[in-house]
Design a protein around this motif. Structure first.
Motif, short mmCIF file in Angstrom:
data_model
loop_
_atom_site.label_atom_id
_atom_site.label_comp_id
_atom_site.label_asym_id
_atom_site.label_seq_id
_atom_site.Cartn_x
_atom_site.Cartn_y
_atom_site.Cartn_z
N PRO A 1 0.73 -1.35 -0.01
CA PRO A 1 -0.20 0.44 -0.14
C PRO A 1 0.48 1.72 0.05
O PRO A 1 0.52 2.30 -0.38
CB PRO A 1 -0.72 -0.58 1.48
CG PRO A 1 -0.84 -1.64 1.52
CD PRO A 1 0.01 -1.87 1.41
N VAL B 1 2.08 1.85 -3.94
CA VAL B 1 0.71 2.47 -4.53
C VAL B 1 0.76 3.76 -4.24
O VAL B 1 0.45 4.90 -5.09
CB VAL B 1 0.02 1.58 -3.73
CG1 VAL B 1 -1.96 1.83 -4.87
CG2 VAL B 1 -0.72 0.28 -4.33
N GLU B 2 0.85 4.16 -2.75
CA GLU B 2 0.30 5.50 -2.35
C GLU B 2 1.49 6.50 -2.95
O GLU B 2 1.23 7.54 -3.48
CB GLU B 2 0.37 5.87 -1.05
CG GLU B 2 0.06 6.92 -0.06
CD GLU B 2 -0.11 6.60 1.68
OE1 GLU B 2 -0.50 8.13 1.65
OE2 GLU B 2 0.41 5.95 1.46
N GLU C 1 0.61 6.61 -6.69
CA GLU C 1 -0.02 7.67 -6.76
C GLU C 1 -0.04 9.30 -7.16
O GLU C 1 -0.58 10.32 -7.04
CB GLU C 1 -1.79 7.09 -5.65
CG GLU C 1 -2.01 6.02 -6.29
CD GLU C 1 -3.47 6.21 -5.33
OE1 GLU C 1 -4.11 4.82 -5.42
OE2 GLU C 1 -2.82 6.08 -3.69
N GLN D 1 -3.82 -7.30 0.39
CA GLN D 1 -3.45 -5.66 0.16
C GLN D 1 -4.02 -4.52 -1.19
O GLN D 1 -4.50 -3.90 -0.58
CB GLN D 1 -2.43 -5.68 0.91
CG GLN D 1 -2.32 -5.71 2.38
CD GLN D 1 -1.01 -6.44 2.66
OE1 GLN D 1 0.11 -6.37 2.04
NE2 GLN D 1 -0.89 -5.55 3.62
N ALA E 1 -7.55 -3.80 -1.72
CA ALA E 1 -8.45 -3.42 -0.85
C ALA E 1 -8.14 -1.84 -1.14
O ALA E 1 -8.07 -1.03 -1.01
CB ALA E 1 -7.59 -2.82 0.43
N VAL E 2 -6.46 -1.43 -2.19
CA VAL E 2 -6.50 -0.26 -2.73
C VAL E 2 -7.08 -0.01 -3.92
O VAL E 2 -6.31 1.16 -4.89
CB VAL E 2 -4.50 0.66 -2.05
CG1 VAL E 2 -5.00 0.72 -0.97
CG2 VAL E 2 -3.89 -0.33 -2.72
N GLY E 3 -8.28 -1.01 -4.49
CA GLY E 3 -8.00 -1.25 -5.62
C GLY E 3 -6.71 -0.69 -6.95
O GLY E 3 -7.60 -0.79 -8.05
#
Length: 229
Positions: free
Chosen positions: A124, A127-128, A131, A188, A191-193
């Protein structure tokens, strides 16, 4: 040389090497010159510039490094880049490759997702970071790793990790406590797409891949993600 290789987005490819590419790690007691030679041949085979492929000093942490042309090998377990080719080395942990789209072109990531990384949220976090660079429609490719039917751990450790990531709880094929890291990673990411497009074979069960559980003196194979014309 490759266990799997594919074009994953327009102008972006990903691959996972096998033992035919040789050991790609400098920290396992191999001859450094031989390792550098294999890395150079790998760069040539995927068509990137010499010495452009970025590797990490992996430490089972949660640091995500943003890479540019001046970046040296970071002490990190994830790298994010717009154009630089990225590599992650493993021998039972999950090599995770990610790619997303942005108004400025593709955003790439390579993640070393071992037991501590999955438990502490390295995926995650990566991924953050992607983004934050404007990445959307992020997808993931999970390379070969030890599977939930083979990764035996003490019961207390399974309970600790499963308390953080419930999908990791597993049992070996011989009915002892285990962890399913690919299932945890998938949960995981979902859960964050992030959609998971590919999950590789079990390293312990596949002789053409390096596995630390099978041989503690083994080498490391790599997951690679890169841009091309």
């Amino acid at each position: 040389m490759f266990h799997w290789r594919a074009d994953i987005l327009p102008g972006v490819s990903a691959a996972f090497t096998n033992v035919d590419a040789g050991n790609l790690a400098l920290h396992v007691g191999d001859d450094p010159a031989a390792v550098q030679g294999r890395r150079a041949r790998l760069e040539q085979s995927i068509g990137v510039a010499p010495q452009s492929l970025r590797f990490m000093n992996q430490v089972h942490g949660t640091t995500v490094a943003l890479m540019d042309t001046e970046s040296a090998a970071p002490e990190a377990d994830a790298m994010v880049s717009r154009r630089l080719p990225l590599a992650v080395m493993v021998a039972d942990c999950i090599p995770v490759l990610l790619a997303g789209e942005s108004g400025d072109g593709p955003v790439l990531a390579a993640v070393h997702a071992g037991r501590p990384g999955v438990a502490n949220g390295i995926l995650p976090a990566a991924v953050e970071r992607m983004e934050s660079l404007g990445a959307t429609r992020i997808r993931a490719w999970l390379g070969p790793s030890i599977c939930g039917a083979c990764y035996e751990v003490p019961a207390a450790l399974r309970d600790d990790v499963a308390a953080l990531v419930p999908a990791t709880r597993s049992t070996t094929s011989w009915d002892t406590p285990a962890l399913d890291l690919p299932a945890g990673a998938r949960s995981q990411l979902e859960a964050v797409g992030v959609d998971v497009e590919y999950t590789g074979a079990c390293t312990l069960e596949t002789e053409t891949l390096y596995s630390y559980r099978r041989d503690r003196h083994t080498g490391r194979f790599a997951g690679l993600v890169w841009c091309h014309d």
